[in-house]
Structures are given as structure tokens and as C-alpha cells.
Design an enzyme around this catalytic site. Structure first.
Site, PDB file in Angstrom:
ATOM      1  N   PHE A 163     -10.400 -22.301   4.299  1.00 15.10           N
ATOM      2  CA  PHE A 163      -9.497 -21.352   3.635  1.00 15.10           C
ATOM      3  C   PHE A 163      -8.116 -21.964   3.416  1.00 15.10           C
ATOM      4  CE2 PHE A 163     -12.002 -17.564   3.804  1.00 15.10           C
ATOM      5  CZ  PHE A 163     -12.723 -17.579   4.990  1.00 15.10           C
ATOM      6  N   ALA A 164      -7.765 -22.949   4.243  1.00 20.33           N
ATOM      7  CA  ALA A 164      -6.373 -23.429   4.302  1.00 20.33           C
ATOM      8  C   ALA A 164      -5.925 -23.939   2.938  1.00 20.33           C
ATOM      9  CB  ALA A 164      -6.250 -24.529   5.359  1.00 20.33           C
ATOM     10  N   SER A 177     -11.881 -19.055  -6.497  1.00 22.14           N
ATOM     11  CA  SER A 177     -11.283 -17.805  -6.957  1.00 22.14           C
ATOM     12  C   SER A 177     -11.746 -17.477  -8.366  1.00 22.14           C
ATOM     13  CB  SER A 177      -9.753 -17.942  -6.938  1.00 22.14           C
ATOM     14  OG  SER A 177      -9.147 -16.870  -7.612  1.00 22.14           O
ATOM     15  N   TYR A 209      -1.916 -23.056  -9.251  1.00 19.20           N
ATOM     16  CA  TYR A 209      -2.827 -22.572  -8.197  1.00 19.20           C
ATOM     17  C   TYR A 209      -4.262 -22.539  -8.740  1.00 19.20           C
ATOM     18  CZ  TYR A 209      -5.646 -19.291  -5.667  1.00 19.20           C
ATOM     19  OH  TYR A 209      -6.708 -18.705  -5.035  1.00 19.20           O
ATOM     20  N   LYS A 212      -7.916 -24.830  -7.774  1.00 19.19           N
ATOM     21  CA  LYS A 212      -9.253 -24.308  -7.452  1.00 19.19           C
ATOM     22  C   LYS A 212     -10.294 -24.941  -8.364  1.00 19.19           C
ATOM     23  CE  LYS A 212      -8.120 -21.823  -4.004  1.00 19.19           C
ATOM     24  NZ  LYS A 212      -8.543 -22.245  -2.634  1.00 19.19           N
TER      25      LYS A 212
HETATM   26  C1  WQD Z   1      -3.692  -7.162  -9.598  1.00 19.18           C
HETATM   27  C2  WQD Z   1      -3.241  -6.286 -10.736  1.00 19.18           C
HETATM   28  C3  WQD Z   1      -1.163  -6.965 -11.740  1.00 19.18           C
HETATM   29  C4  WQD Z   1       1.456  -6.062  -8.371  1.00 19.18           C
HETATM   30  C5  WQD Z   1      -4.233 -12.846  -7.729  1.00 19.18           C
HETATM   31  C6  WQD Z   1      -4.648 -14.278  -7.903  1.00 19.18           C
HETATM   32  C7  WQD Z   1      -6.064 -14.457  -7.439  1.00 19.18           C
HETATM   33  C8  WQD Z   1      -6.177 -13.985  -6.020  1.00 19.18           C
HETATM   34  C9  WQD Z   1      -5.776 -12.508  -5.944  1.00 19.18           C
HETATM   35  C10 WQD Z   1      -5.805 -15.760  -4.474  1.00 19.18           C
HETATM   36  C11 WQD Z   1      -2.665  -7.084 -11.903  1.00 19.18           C
HETATM   37  C12 WQD Z   1      -1.035  -5.585 -11.103  1.00 19.18           C
HETATM   38  C13 WQD Z   1       0.327  -6.220  -9.164  1.00 19.18           C
HETATM   39  C14 WQD Z   1       2.417  -5.088  -8.724  1.00 19.18           C
HETATM   40  C15 WQD Z   1       1.101  -4.488 -10.628  1.00 19.18           C
HETATM   41  N1  WQD Z   1      -5.339 -14.740  -5.184  1.00 19.18           N
HETATM   42  N2  WQD Z   1       0.164  -5.437 -10.270  1.00 19.18           N
HETATM   43  N3  WQD Z   1       2.204  -4.334  -9.842  1.00 19.18           N
HETATM   44  O1  WQD Z   1      -3.195 -11.276 -10.094  1.00 19.18           O
HETATM   45  O2  WQD Z   1      -5.490 -10.158 -10.073  1.00 19.18           O
HETATM   46  O3  WQD Z   1      -5.049 -12.049  -8.543  1.00 19.18           O
HETATM   47  O4  WQD Z   1      -4.410 -12.429  -6.396  1.00 19.18           O
HETATM   48  O5  WQD Z   1      -6.932 -16.166  -4.409  1.00 19.18           O
HETATM   49  O6  WQD Z   1      -6.416 -15.818  -7.528  1.00 19.18           O
HETATM   50  O7  WQD Z   1      -4.597 -14.586  -9.281  1.00 19.18           O
HETATM   51  O8  WQD Z   1      -3.963  -9.874  -8.124  1.00 19.18           O
HETATM   52  O9  WQD Z   1      -2.935  -8.065  -6.817  1.00 19.18           O
HETATM   53  O10 WQD Z   1      -1.421  -9.762  -7.985  1.00 19.18           O
HETATM   54  O11 WQD Z   1      -2.616  -8.074  -9.322  1.00 19.18           O
HETATM   55  O12 WQD Z   1       0.921  -3.783 -11.654  1.00 19.18           O
HETATM   56  O13 WQD Z   1       3.467  -4.888  -8.045  1.00 19.18           O
HETATM   57  O14 WQD Z   1      -2.165  -5.458 -10.268  1.00 19.18           O
HETATM   58  O15 WQD Z   1      -0.484  -6.985 -12.993  1.00 19.18           O
HETATM   59  O16 WQD Z   1      -3.030  -6.447 -13.104  1.00 19.18           O
HETATM   60  P1  WQD Z   1      -4.389 -10.825  -9.339  1.00 19.18           P
HETATM   61  P2  WQD Z   1      -2.657  -8.948  -7.994  1.00 19.18           P
END
Ligand code: WQD
Length: 335
Positions: free
Chosen positions: A80-81, A124, A149, A153
Site C-alpha cells: 500500500f505504501a 486505482s 499520481y 499507478k
Molecule cells: C469524489 C467526488 C469530487 C470533495 C480520488 C483519487 C482516487 C482515489 C480516491 C487514491 C468528486 C467530489 C469531493 C469535496 C466534492 N485515491 N467532491 N467536494 O477524486 O473520485 O478519487 O480519491 O487512490 O485515485 O482520484 O475522490 O473523494 O476526491 O471525490 O464535490 O469537498 O466528490 O468532485 O466528484 P476521487 P474524491
């Protein structure tokens, strides 16, 4: 069987330590605590009834890895690291390539040298970029990454594929995670975003707890039913259990060199607004949110095709999103 969990004090790593122990494995944690806290080990002890052996190390030094592999009689590794903040990766590309790719290469070379055959790699759904068709399956073409990032991956998966294609005796599975949410029902471990969270659910729970004044919905003008982005939110314990299923599959695989990829999601797409409304319904807490501009790099919609994981690994998600939100909220309230 002793399994090294690199990043085992992290959000997904700590929940996987629990799943491994419950399945009869002996998890050994390696973590540099750059994005996790020592309290996570206390939480694990309260759940497991024993304190997992923990090394405060990273994966950059082959001698350190050799010593741990030998002393702990490691027979498999779940890796995971890695750094995982999409936005930060654009500001610190060299740190991300060094940690997410360079350390992976050191790990693989040292595994080969020490004859450790089994590896589960954290990948991911970000590798799919903005998919042309949904749900995405493992055959859906990978698209050029939106972020450093995401690129780390994709490069990681290519390194694993080429390593096994060369006949190097490693048996490897890459798991493409969708969006992990929730916490262990005991609230002894959960998601610990340092500083401002990157992800939606910790932002929601911190806003609901009054730690943040309001939640911004990043755009409601997407081509989706309610205008907000769609994702596949999976309970972190379902995700953790998928690692045990993948490891068990590797152990049953007779080939000496093996590589495969699996989506780990629920197969259900949920919008930001649907998740917000679900949170308010299951917790009874009204959320203060406003609609803001789109966040750069966000894809409109992505959710998993899950048939391959169910057919080959014998795994599928069983916990509901409501349960994940209840568990996330209990973890937040516990503080
Ligand atoms: C989800 C949705 C935002 C915050 C990322 C990485 C992915 C994995 C998971 C590591 C989106 C919306 C978010 C907020 C919002 N990470 N949002 N207001 O971007 O799908 O995935 O995290 O492995 O690789 O890309 O996750 O939770 O950031 O966003 O509206 O304050 O929530 O726009 O549509 P994401 P997220």
C-alpha cells in the site's frame, strides 16, 4: 503465513491488517508514518487483541527489506505504501515518482532476491481516466493519466506486467480500487486525513461535525442525472477483504510467474448529491453545502464492472453505502 503490509498503518492498509488476521494470516506492518499516526496501531490492538509487529520504515532501502523479510519469514506482501494525493502529486512530481515507482522497483528486486513470490499491488480506477463506456471492466483501455499520481499507478502496473512477462518468478495481482469510504464498526480505526481532506466523505463528516463551516460540491453542471459526478463508493472493509481473496487466489495459483488485474468496487454508480442525501438520511444530520466550480481533473463518472473479481477471486462487496456512511460518521464523532 506471515504477510508484510507496507503502508499498513494507513486507511486501507490498517483495515486490511484486520481482514488478514481474521482470515488466519499473520500481518506484519511496515510504515514510515508519513501519512498515518501511531494511534492506528493502538486501534488495531484493541480490535485484534494483539499488537501487530510494526516496523517504522519505508521501502527504499533493500537492506532494510532483506532484514525484515528474513527476520519475519515473510511469504507474501501487500504493497500500500505510496503517496496518494492527486493535487499534491502535481506539485511534487519527483517525490511521487521516487516513492510510488522507485520504491516499488526496490521492493520487486528484493522480493526476487529473497524468493518471496506473492505480491498484491494497490492500483486505482484513476488509470481509466474519463471512460468512454460504463461500467469499466479490466479490459477497458487505460487512458493517459490526468495526474502524476495516476501516472505512477499506470507505470506501476506496466512494471509488474513486464516483470512477470520476463519470466521472473513472481505472482502478482494489481487491485484497481474505486472509492473507499467508511471505517471499522468499532470506530477504533478509520480514515485519518491530515489537514484538509482530499476526499468527499471525510469532508462531509468533518463538516457535519462542525470542524468545517461548509462543504462545497465541485460542480453540478456535469452530464449526469443530477449534474454531479458519479463514483463507485465501496466500504473499506469490503476492499480489505478483497485483498485476502486476492492473496488466497495467488497462493492457489501453480504458475511461478503470474500477473492479473481486478477492479475492486461495488458496481454501483452514486452521485455526489445522492451521497450527501444518503448521509443526511442515515445520520439525521443536516449538511451545510454549497455548489462551487468544477474541480480540475475530476472525471464525470466512473464505476466498476465487478464480474471478473466475483468469478475469479470469489469476492464481491457485501456492505451497503449506508453502512459505510454510518461507520464513517461513528468514527468522526468518536474523534
Ligand atoms: C469524489 C467526488 C469530487 C470533495 C480520488 C483519487 C482516487 C482515489 C480516491 C487514491 C468528486 C467530489 C469531493 C469535496 C466534492 N485515491 N467532491 N467536494 O477524486 O473520485 O478519487 O480519491 O487512490 O485515485 O482520484 O475522490 O473523494 O476526491 O471525490 O464535490 O469537498 O466528490 O468532485 O466528484 P476521487 P474524491
Amino acid at each position: 503465513m506471515n504477510i508484510l503490509v507496507t503502508g499498513g498503518a494507513g486507511f486501507i492498509g490498517s483495515h486490511t491488517v484486520v481482514a488478514l488476521a481474521e482470515a488466519g494470516f499473520t500481518p506484519i506492518i511496515l510504515d514510515d508514518f508519513s501519512n498515518s499516526e501511531a494511534g492506528v496501531i493502538d486501534g488495531l490492538e484493541s480490535i485484534l487483541g494483539f499488537r501487530p509487529v510494526t516496523y517504522t520504515e519505508n521501502c527504499h532501502n533493500p537492506e532494510t527489506l532483506r532484514r525484515i523479510f528474513r527476520d519475519e519469514k515473510i511469504q507474501g506482501i501487500i504493497h500500500f505504501a505510496a503517496f496518494k494525493a492527486v493535487g499534491e502529486s502535481m506539485q511534487k512530481p519527483l517525490e511521487y515518482y521516487d516513492n510510488n515507482v522507485g520504491a516499488l522497483i526496490v521492493l520487486l528486486k528484493t522480493m526476487q532476491e529473497c524468493h518471496i513470490p506473492h505480491l498484491i499491488f494497490s492500483s486505482s480506477c484513476t488509470v481509466y481516466g474519463e471512460p468512454d463506456a460504463l461500467p469499466v471492466t479490466e479490459k477497458t483501455p487505460v487512458k493517459p493519466a490526468f495526474s502524476v499520481y495516476g501516472n505512477t499507478k499506470q507505470i506501476g502496473e506496466e512494471i509488474l506486467h513486464d516483470t512477470v512477462s520476463a519470466g521472473i518468478p513472481l505472482k502478482i495481482i494489481a487491485l484497481r480500487y474505486f472509492n473507499p469510504i467508511g471505517a471499522h464498526p468499532s470506530a477504533a480505526i478509520g480514515e485519518l486525513p491530515r489537514g484538509v481532506p482530499n476526499n468527499l466523505v471525510p469532508f462531509i463528516t468533518q463538516t457535519a461535525a462542525g470542524l468545517r463551516t461548509s462543504l462545497t460540491v465541485f460542480g453540478d453542471d456535469y452530464p449526469t442525472p443530477d449534474g454531479t459526478c458519479i463514483r463507485d463508493y465501496i466500504h473499506v472493509l469490503d476492499l480489505a477483504e478483497a485483498h485476502v481473496a486476492a492473496l488466497s487466489h495467488l497462493m492457489k495459483t501453480t504458475a511461478s510467474s503470474y500477473y492479473d488485474i481486478f477492479n475492486i468496487g461495488t458496481g454501483q454508480g452514486v452521485s455526489v448529491m445522492e451521497l450527501i442525501k444518503s448521509f443526511e438520511r442515515v445520520t439525521g444530520v443536516s449538511l451545510n453545502y454549497s455548489i462551487g466550480p468544477r474541480r480540475s481533473g475530476d472525471v464525470t463518472a466512473v464505476y466498476a464492472g465487478v464480474e471478473k473479481s466475483e468469478k475469479v477471486l470469489g469476492w464481491k462487496a457485501t456492505r451497503s453505502m449506508d453502512q459505510a456512511l454510518v461507520d464513517a460518521w461513528r468514527w468522526q464523532v468518536k474523534g
